[in-house]
Design an enzyme around this catalytic site. Sequence first.
Site, PDB file in Angstrom:
ATOM      1  N   GLU A 134      49.733  30.408  32.033  1.00 50.26           N
ATOM      2  CA  GLU A 134      49.201  29.291  31.227  1.00 50.26           C
ATOM      3  C   GLU A 134      49.754  29.360  29.797  1.00 50.26           C
ATOM      4  O   GLU A 134      49.000  29.361  28.821  1.00 50.26           O
ATOM      5  CB  GLU A 134      47.665  29.273  31.268  1.00 50.26           C
ATOM      6  CG  GLU A 134      47.150  29.028  32.675  1.00 50.26           C
ATOM      7  CD  GLU A 134      45.673  28.634  32.766  1.00 50.26           C
ATOM      8  OE1 GLU A 134      44.947  28.727  31.759  1.00 50.26           O
ATOM      9  OE2 GLU A 134      45.257  28.218  33.870  1.00 50.26           O
TER      10      GLU A 134
ATOM     11  N   GLU B 170      46.685  29.594  40.868  1.00 53.39           N
ATOM     12  CA  GLU B 170      45.233  29.495  40.620  1.00 53.39           C
ATOM     13  C   GLU B 170      44.759  28.170  41.194  1.00 53.39           C
ATOM     14  O   GLU B 170      45.240  27.102  40.794  1.00 53.39           O
ATOM     15  CB  GLU B 170      44.914  29.577  39.118  1.00 53.39           C
ATOM     16  CG  GLU B 170      45.206  30.948  38.538  1.00 53.39           C
ATOM     17  CD  GLU B 170      44.737  31.141  37.102  1.00 53.39           C
ATOM     18  OE1 GLU B 170      43.781  30.439  36.678  1.00 53.39           O
ATOM     19  OE2 GLU B 170      45.338  31.980  36.410  1.00 53.39           O
TER      20      GLU B 170
HETATM   21  O1  AHR Z   1      40.624  32.019  36.647  1.00 53.24           O
HETATM   22  C1  AHR Z   1      40.019  31.973  35.392  1.00 53.24           C
HETATM   23  C2  AHR Z   1      40.971  31.522  34.307  1.00 53.24           C
HETATM   24  O2  AHR Z   1      41.361  30.209  34.545  1.00 53.24           O
HETATM   25  C3  AHR Z   1      42.271  32.268  34.206  1.00 53.24           C
HETATM   26  O3  AHR Z   1      42.161  33.426  33.456  1.00 53.24           O
HETATM   27  C4  AHR Z   1      43.163  31.291  33.520  1.00 53.24           C
HETATM   28  O4  AHR Z   1      44.528  31.464  33.863  1.00 53.24           O
HETATM   29  C5  AHR Z   1      42.620  29.944  33.960  1.00 53.24           C
HETATM   30  O5  AHR Z   1      42.464  29.071  32.915  1.00 53.24           O
END
Ligand code: AHR
Length: 531
Positions: A205, A329
């Site tokens: 991110e 994710e």
């Molecule tokens: O999964 C939780 C958080 O969500 C992670 O640390 C981040 O990469 C995302 O914003």
Amino acid sequence: MNRRTFLKTTTAATLGTIAASNFSFAADAEIELTLGEPGAVISPHIYGHFIEHLGGVIYDGVWVGRNSKISNIDGIRKQFVDDMKRIGAPNLRWPGGCFADGYHWRDGIGKSRPRTYNFWQSRMPKGTDATEPNQFGIHEFMNLCRLIGAEPYVAANVGSSTPQEFHDWVSYCNAPAGTLSLADERATNGDKQPFNIRYWGVGNESWGCGGTMRPQEYATLYRKWTTQFPAYVQPFLVATGPRGHSADGDIGWTTGFFENMRGYQPPDGFSVHYYTDLRPTQIKAADFNAAEWYEVLLRGIRLEKVLQDHWNEIGKFDPAHRTKFVVDEWGVWYKPGEELQPSYILSEPITLRDAIHTGLTFDIFNRHAEKIAMANVAQTVNCIHSLFLAQGDKFVRTPAYYVFEMYRAHMGAKQVPVENPAKDLKVTALGGPAALPGLSASASIRESKLTVTITNPSLDASVPVRVRLANGANAREAKGVVLTHQDMRATNTFTKPDQVKPTPYPVKIEGNALALTMPKQSVGLIQCEIG
Ligand code: AHR
């Protein structure tokens, strides 16, 4: 409800035709599978995992410590290992997430480890000591991967580190024994043999917690971080991709990154984060109504468009599509307030609704297998879309766990193309009337074994389904399994761990078709031998 849903599954040759039914079974939905020309291999890594130093994920969820009374293997929770092995967990992403871009790998090796700042510390309840103890570092992570049989996927620090720190970490992990001093140091710390880690995330991110960069700034760093990469093993390098759940899908990130990579080696993987992000809504994780059920599922399936849009955009720069997606994710993320305990931030109850969402997501991944190298649920334990909840000596598998178990058969099999239903299910969601595909499905074949997974998102109607095998193929030994519950809010708890779990389900063979009735609010798995 009089609903005729045609779920048509074809190769290009049969596209546009639905064979007339010759069968007595009155199906509302018909899936036609042409098995002669299977599609892409479904990467086993699509069914992957993610654990981060956050709340109760690593400490308690995974790592209980060597002196714990909780059954453990070298400090790792044994039940976690056993259950991950049971679903053939193919990989594990670590150490973050946002934690990764503040992590310095040397803090997590050796006998004496410092206590350091954890990115999530400021989000913890007042008075909680959330200092990072660094008890779980690269050696413990690799031990966990070995115990499970999972491939490691390590997210490196770009946001607050240097290319040298990254390259040293790679060398520490991968240099052959007896070569570099870093390999000797690894041996002194207990692992003579190299870890041979292939999958490296170059930041996380980077548009947000990983450095609040613009895509062109990140592309510059990506090149710096990777040009001198010590390639002891052929790496698979993953660049930070878009925040796919942004209102505009974040297409500008993808354009900006690839524009600034023109003329350079493209990354092997391009990360996509896609959360079904309910945090801005009032929707609760455990208690919800029908409109809120459908709202979650509708938001979840937007993923398909996000993937297609970014794929098209990348194709403008890389028509051969050398870069594949790593959806590292994904999951349903509800607003705070229902945590397992306050310090287990981002933990939430997982219900049948989330299991249905899991089925819909996996069907999307399977149907787009040619685009996706890997995906990682966020996160495996005690965080967001968890497969497990763990607290001290208590441990439970959530309904989502069982969907991973059911879809396991797709891992590494060849995709059989499936087009989604033509007929939509009319629903009322939070914004009023809306339409959801009446059924979701995906299919794959491995040698002579056919696997079909189907999800019925309806809260009202079961759907008679016929899976028809085209070109005279015959089915033998059909088996079915279904995950459902009469209560749409059903969940598994520490005291009632078996509320939602798959049960055998009847599937009939009728000539060259398989017939079953998909109960309302269910995920189904059908398998048979093809003769
Ligand atoms: O999964 C939780 C958080 O969500 C992670 O640390 C981040 O990469 C995302 O914003």
